[in-house]
Design a protein around this motif. Sequence first.
Motif, short mmCIF file in Angstrom:
data_model
loop_
_atom_site.label_atom_id
_atom_site.label_comp_id
_atom_site.label_asym_id
_atom_site.label_seq_id
_atom_site.Cartn_x
_atom_site.Cartn_y
_atom_site.Cartn_z
N MET A 264 0.77 -0.94 -0.01
CA MET A 264 -0.08 0.01 0.07
C MET A 264 0.80 1.40 -0.03
O MET A 264 0.77 2.15 0.68
CB MET A 264 -1.06 -0.17 1.21
CG MET A 264 -1.98 -1.25 1.34
SD MET A 264 -2.93 -1.27 -0.34
CE MET A 264 -4.08 0.25 -0.05
N ARG A 265 1.88 1.24 -0.78
CA ARG A 265 2.79 2.48 -1.17
C ARG A 265 1.99 3.62 -1.23
O ARG A 265 0.95 3.84 -2.08
CB ARG A 265 3.54 2.30 -2.26
CG ARG A 265 4.74 1.19 -2.04
CD ARG A 265 5.29 0.82 -3.25
NE ARG A 265 4.55 -0.39 -3.53
CZ ARG A 265 5.01 -1.14 -4.73
NH1 ARG A 265 6.12 -0.72 -5.41
NH2 ARG A 265 4.19 -2.08 -5.15
N GLY A 266 2.20 4.89 -0.51
CA GLY A 266 1.49 6.14 -0.54
C GLY A 266 1.04 6.28 0.84
O GLY A 266 0.77 7.55 1.12
N PHE A 267 0.89 5.38 1.67
CA PHE A 267 0.40 5.41 3.10
C PHE A 267 1.46 5.36 3.81
O PHE A 267 2.46 4.45 3.66
CB PHE A 267 -0.59 4.28 3.18
CG PHE A 267 -1.87 4.38 2.78
CD1 PHE A 267 -3.00 5.28 3.26
CD2 PHE A 267 -2.45 3.72 1.75
CE1 PHE A 267 -4.34 5.65 2.89
CE2 PHE A 267 -3.67 3.89 1.15
CZ PHE A 267 -4.71 4.91 1.61
N TYR A 268 1.41 6.25 4.70
CA TYR A 268 2.34 5.99 6.11
C TYR A 268 2.55 4.67 6.58
O TYR A 268 1.34 4.52 6.97
CB TYR A 268 2.22 7.15 6.90
CG TYR A 268 3.28 7.38 7.93
CD1 TYR A 268 4.33 8.33 7.73
CD2 TYR A 268 3.46 6.36 9.28
CE1 TYR A 268 5.23 8.45 8.94
CE2 TYR A 268 4.30 6.68 10.21
CZ TYR A 268 5.31 7.71 9.86
OH TYR A 268 6.34 7.79 11.07
N ASN A 346 -8.13 11.03 3.21
CA ASN A 346 -7.56 12.08 2.28
C ASN A 346 -6.43 11.35 1.49
O ASN A 346 -6.10 10.13 1.59
CB ASN A 346 -7.12 13.06 3.01
CG ASN A 346 -8.09 14.03 3.92
OD1 ASN A 346 -8.95 14.58 3.21
ND2 ASN A 346 -8.04 13.79 5.30
N LEU A 347 -6.18 12.09 0.37
CA LEU A 347 -5.09 11.70 -0.51
C LEU A 347 -3.66 11.83 0.15
O LEU A 347 -3.46 12.96 0.59
CB LEU A 347 -5.16 12.26 -1.74
CG LEU A 347 -4.14 12.09 -2.81
CD1 LEU A 347 -4.59 10.46 -3.19
CD2 LEU A 347 -4.09 12.97 -4.18
N SER A 348 -2.83 10.97 0.29
CA SER A 348 -1.36 11.07 0.75
C SER A 348 -0.44 10.55 -0.33
O SER A 348 -1.00 9.75 -1.27
CB SER A 348 -1.29 10.25 1.98
OG SER A 348 -1.50 8.66 1.68
N ASN A 349 0.76 10.82 -0.23
CA ASN A 349 1.74 10.54 -1.37
C ASN A 349 2.94 10.38 -0.96
O ASN A 349 3.19 10.92 0.34
CB ASN A 349 1.51 11.36 -2.53
CG ASN A 349 1.93 12.77 -2.15
OD1 ASN A 349 2.98 13.34 -2.16
ND2 ASN A 349 0.82 13.36 -1.91
N GLY A 350 3.85 9.66 -1.50
CA GLY A 350 5.24 9.58 -0.95
C GLY A 350 6.37 8.92 -2.26
O GLY A 350 5.89 8.36 -2.80
N LEU A 351 7.41 9.40 -1.89
CA LEU A 351 8.71 8.57 -2.77
C LEU A 351 9.30 7.67 -2.02
O LEU A 351 9.83 8.03 -0.90
CB LEU A 351 9.52 9.85 -3.18
CG LEU A 351 10.73 9.63 -4.12
CD1 LEU A 351 10.13 9.16 -5.50
CD2 LEU A 351 11.62 10.90 -4.10
N TYR A 352 9.73 6.81 -2.54
CA TYR A 352 10.48 5.58 -1.94
C TYR A 352 11.73 5.47 -2.71
O TYR A 352 11.71 5.14 -3.92
CB TYR A 352 9.52 4.36 -1.89
CG TYR A 352 8.42 4.56 -1.11
CD1 TYR A 352 8.19 4.24 0.00
CD2 TYR A 352 7.27 4.96 -1.88
CE1 TYR A 352 7.08 4.36 0.62
CE2 TYR A 352 6.05 5.14 -1.37
CZ TYR A 352 5.90 4.79 0.01
OH TYR A 352 4.78 4.98 0.74
N PHE A 353 13.06 5.37 -2.01
CA PHE A 353 14.14 4.70 -2.68
C PHE A 353 14.43 3.53 -1.60
O PHE A 353 14.83 3.65 -0.59
CB PHE A 353 15.45 5.86 -2.32
CG PHE A 353 15.13 6.89 -3.39
CD1 PHE A 353 14.46 7.88 -3.39
CD2 PHE A 353 16.22 7.02 -4.67
CE1 PHE A 353 14.55 8.98 -4.54
CE2 PHE A 353 16.14 7.92 -5.75
CZ PHE A 353 15.43 8.78 -5.25
N GLN A 354 14.61 2.42 -2.36
CA GLN A 354 14.72 1.24 -1.76
C GLN A 354 15.44 0.20 -2.45
O GLN A 354 15.82 0.21 -3.52
CB GLN A 354 13.19 0.53 -1.26
CG GLN A 354 12.45 1.61 -0.45
CD GLN A 354 12.72 1.50 0.94
OE1 GLN A 354 13.32 0.67 1.61
NE2 GLN A 354 12.46 2.78 1.54
N LEU A 355 16.06 -0.73 -1.77
CA LEU A 355 16.66 -2.05 -2.14
C LEU A 355 15.74 -3.04 -2.38
O LEU A 355 15.28 -3.56 -1.24
CB LEU A 355 18.10 -2.14 -1.44
CG LEU A 355 19.00 -2.89 -2.04
CD1 LEU A 355 19.79 -2.53 -3.28
CD2 LEU A 355 20.32 -3.44 -1.02
#
Length: 359
Positions: A264-268, A346-355
């Motif tokens: 569920m990427r985009g949620f904290y 509400n709408l949340s969003n986020g950027l991920y840098f992962q291995l």
Amino acid sequence: MGTLKAQSDSIPLPRQPIPIQPLKTRNTLILPLVARSIETDWSVGLAGSFTFRFNRHDTLTRTSNTQALALYSLRKQFIAAINGTTYFPGERIILNHQLSYSNFPDKFWGLGKNAPDNHEEAYTFQQYYVYLHFQRKLKDRIFLGLLYEYQRLLGVEYLPGGLFDQLAVPGRYPYHISGAGLSLTYDSRNNAFAPDKGGFLQVFFNHFSPAFGSNFQYTNYVIDFRRFIRLYRQQVLAIQAYGFFNSGDVPLRSLASFGGSNSMRGFYDGRYRSKNQVVAQAEYRVPLFWRIGAVGFVGVGNVGSRVSELNFQEIKYSYGGGVRVALNRKERLNLRVDYGWGVGQNLSNGLYFQLGEAF
């Protein structure tokens, strides 16, 4: 899960035997790591990946891997972890392991799928975590496992009289848990990092009890189904359905935690917490050129204090896309850059840098 068809035995054999090219048995990759997630913001540290085989002539056993990292974030969070999977010859035995320490300023919105955005409170926890999962092959692709989990919460700093006290959240004071359980697994994936065919189905329970030295008594049940379908020109459709259920007196850090870099990427991660959770997600993976690939993903899920609450009321959605950079093309170890949106209250969003891949 689909059927994996064997090759026809009518294919003509070559007149001369083709020499087997020995595989490289060890490969070590150490690099400075810049990572990002909604929970940590930007973080810097060091990451290492060690892949190996016990026998360089064994082309059937998947490559074993161990990853280690140490990260410090702009939010003054520190994480040190070692995790991986060891495939012993013939995959007669598989060992999964995870060891970690976290000193982590975090956020809490309350419990349940209706926790309001404006209830956000900050808290900090320190935790040691140990997870060991020993699996023994019963027959081809089927494994019976014994698992053990230990968690020691050294302390929780939170607002006195706030949500933790109002809801009397179990585990808001220092505690430790210890539990053991059994698993049954079907695993036909062809790669440890980024499978492009095969399936995975694992069910397990883990019981935590004072008999094992635990401060809390409860049982955790998990169902994890994954399917990887190779499509046109090495494009892959990856699917996961995941269920996480608890019964008993469940402490804070063992509750279902909704969101994060893998689900569920985009949620904290922890935006919604409860005893139970279900999530279904799909990802379409497309190689582009050189070491570069692209993905698109969607997910849907919910949490609830009872299984009956895992319904379509207040259901949550996520979607997004990303880029993959192959750090090790042979073993398919990728640097993952994703941007996700979560649709809840509400709408949340986020950027991920992962291995590594999300699943």
